[in-house]
Scaffold this active site. Sequence first.
Site, PDB file in Angstrom:
ATOM      1  CD  GLU A 164       9.081   3.950   2.466  1.00  8.49           C
ATOM      2  OE1 GLU A 164       9.913   5.043   1.703  1.00  8.49           O
ATOM      3  OE2 GLU A 164       8.129   4.508   2.833  1.00  8.49           O
TER       4      GLU A 164
ATOM      5  CG  PHE B 165      -1.788   1.345   1.415  1.00  8.49           C
ATOM      6  CD1 PHE B 165      -1.756   1.920   2.700  1.00  8.49           C
ATOM      7  CD2 PHE B 165      -2.358   1.782   0.243  1.00  8.49           C
ATOM      8  CE1 PHE B 165      -2.480   3.187   2.696  1.00  8.49           C
ATOM      9  CE2 PHE B 165      -3.334   2.966   0.547  1.00  8.49           C
ATOM     10  CZ  PHE B 165      -3.260   3.902   1.616  1.00  8.49           C
ATOM     11  N   GLY B 166       0.790   2.059  -1.000  1.00  5.60           N
ATOM     12  CA  GLY B 166       1.169   3.330  -1.089  1.00  5.60           C
ATOM     13  C   GLY B 166       0.269   4.573  -0.552  1.00  5.60           C
ATOM     14  CE1 TYR B 167       2.120   7.131   4.501  1.00  2.00           C
ATOM     15  CE2 TYR B 167       1.961   4.671   4.371  1.00  2.00           C
ATOM     16  CZ  TYR B 167       2.578   5.942   4.768  1.00  2.00           C
ATOM     17  OH  TYR B 167       3.303   5.822   5.859  1.00  2.00           O
ATOM     18  N   GLY B 168       2.041   8.115   0.367  1.00  3.65           N
ATOM     19  CA  GLY B 168       2.869   9.083   0.021  1.00  3.65           C
ATOM     20  C   GLY B 168       3.763   9.042  -1.269  1.00  3.65           C
ATOM     21  CB  SER B 169       7.155   9.114  -2.067  1.00  8.16           C
ATOM     22  OG  SER B 169       7.636   8.137  -1.423  1.00  8.16           O
TER      23      SER B 169
HETATM   24  N1  LIG Z   1       5.459   4.672   3.026  1.00 11.44           N
HETATM   25  C1  LIG Z   1       4.831   5.819   2.398  1.00 11.44           C
HETATM   26  C2  LIG Z   1       6.117   6.502   1.935  1.00 11.44           C
HETATM   27  C3  LIG Z   1       6.554   7.580   2.839  1.00 11.44           C
HETATM   28  C4  LIG Z   1       7.693   8.363   1.997  1.00 11.44           C
HETATM   29  O1  LIG Z   1       7.186   9.173   1.368  1.00 11.44           O
HETATM   30  N2  LIG Z   1       8.626   8.000   2.386  1.00 11.44           N
HETATM   31  C5  LIG Z   1       9.933   8.567   1.918  1.00 11.44           C
HETATM   32  C6  LIG Z   1      11.039   8.282   2.514  1.00 11.44           C
HETATM   33  S1  LIG Z   1      11.499   9.700   3.687  1.00 11.44           S
HETATM   34  C7  LIG Z   1       9.995   8.460   0.308  1.00 11.44           C
HETATM   35  O2  LIG Z   1      10.121   7.392  -0.032  1.00 11.44           O
HETATM   36  N3  LIG Z   1      10.591   9.402  -0.576  1.00 11.44           N
HETATM   37  C8  LIG Z   1      11.020   9.244  -1.873  1.00 11.44           C
HETATM   38  C9  LIG Z   1      10.936  10.643  -2.357  1.00 11.44           C
HETATM   39  O3  LIG Z   1      11.070  11.847  -1.682  1.00 11.44           O
HETATM   40  O4  LIG Z   1      11.315  11.068  -3.534  1.00 11.44           O
HETATM   41  C10 LIG Z   1       4.165   5.383   1.062  1.00 11.44           C
HETATM   42  O5  LIG Z   1       3.807   4.510   1.169  1.00 11.44           O
HETATM   43  O6  LIG Z   1       4.078   6.235   0.070  1.00 11.44           O
END
Ligand SMILES: N[C@@H](CCC(=O)N[C@@H](CS)C(=O)NCC(=O)O)C(=O)O
Length: 288
Positions: free
Chosen positions: A152, A71-75
């Site tokens: 992560e 599951f992705g909810y951010g990047s």
């Molecule tokens: N676990 C989250 C990801 C959270 C997140 O955004 N993690 C950062 C690590 S701090 C990441 O992968 N960043 C990649 C980027 O900023 O391009 C998801 O499911 O999307």
Amino acid sequence: MLNRITSRILEKDIVKDIHNVDSLMKTVLATKAPHLYYSYLQMQNASPKTSIDKFDKSKVLLPSEKDIWIFGYGSLVWKADFPYIAKLPGFITGYERKFYQNSIDHRGVPTFPGRVVTLVPTKDESSRVYGVAYRIAESNKDEVLKHLDYREKNGYDRCSLKFNVFDVNSTVNVIMYVANSDNDSFAGHISNENEIAEQIYRAVGPSGFNREYVYNLEEAMTSLFPGVEDHHLHNLVRLLRNFEVKDKEAIEKCISHMEQLTVDYGVNSEVLENEIVCLLLTFIERNK
Ligand SMILES: N[C@@H](CCC(=O)N[C@@H](CS)C(=O)NCC(=O)O)C(=O)O
């Protein structure tokens, strides 16, 4: 004129190799005020864009009952740099998505962390976090999990829960990465959105400008789930855009002042040179 200006700025060891006002602005801002540099590039429609979905779709991967779902909810919603078979929009319940995780390895650095999202538990049964579930082929499972464990690495742990597929009455069990409140980079104690936006606006890290992360997430969520309101995300985008309007006005004033000084004082003037060097350095100091 510019050579003499450059030599004065070089004395302050700020910039090297300047050819014109544009490159002077870019190099000075990029080295001394990266958040202004991003705004300056936006003014020229040249702001850096992370290429998203780096995954090579040419490889055909067949589904099996031993596949897993992430599951992705951010990047992960907009930057899927791993092989997957399918990508389903949907939501999970029992959590809220918040920019409560400091990022020191992607959108910030240890001396100036950025902010990225994590999930915080909520008792509000109606609360939903929208995102996407990726089906990962069993043959790629270990490689993808190893990759995501590294991506992560700053404070996120794996956990499993139920994912509701959007618009159809079906669920899948997913693995997701959540930065819990006991990790060293958790920043939920600073929850004021103005303070979070200020931090995001100035942060930049190895994966790029922090505000680009926010804009990409809002763009992805709006296209996947039109009409779904994420007040926290949308308020941060609004605050960031307001900061940019103010900075763009200041940058425009700085440029026109420099051009006017060139007209007023001609090209061989100590005053002009001093004025431009002081103007740029004061502008940078004031906008740090
Ligand atoms: N676990 C989250 C990801 C959270 C997140 O955004 N993690 C950062 C690590 S701090 C990441 O992968 N960043 C990649 C980027 O900023 O391009 C998801 O499911 O999307």
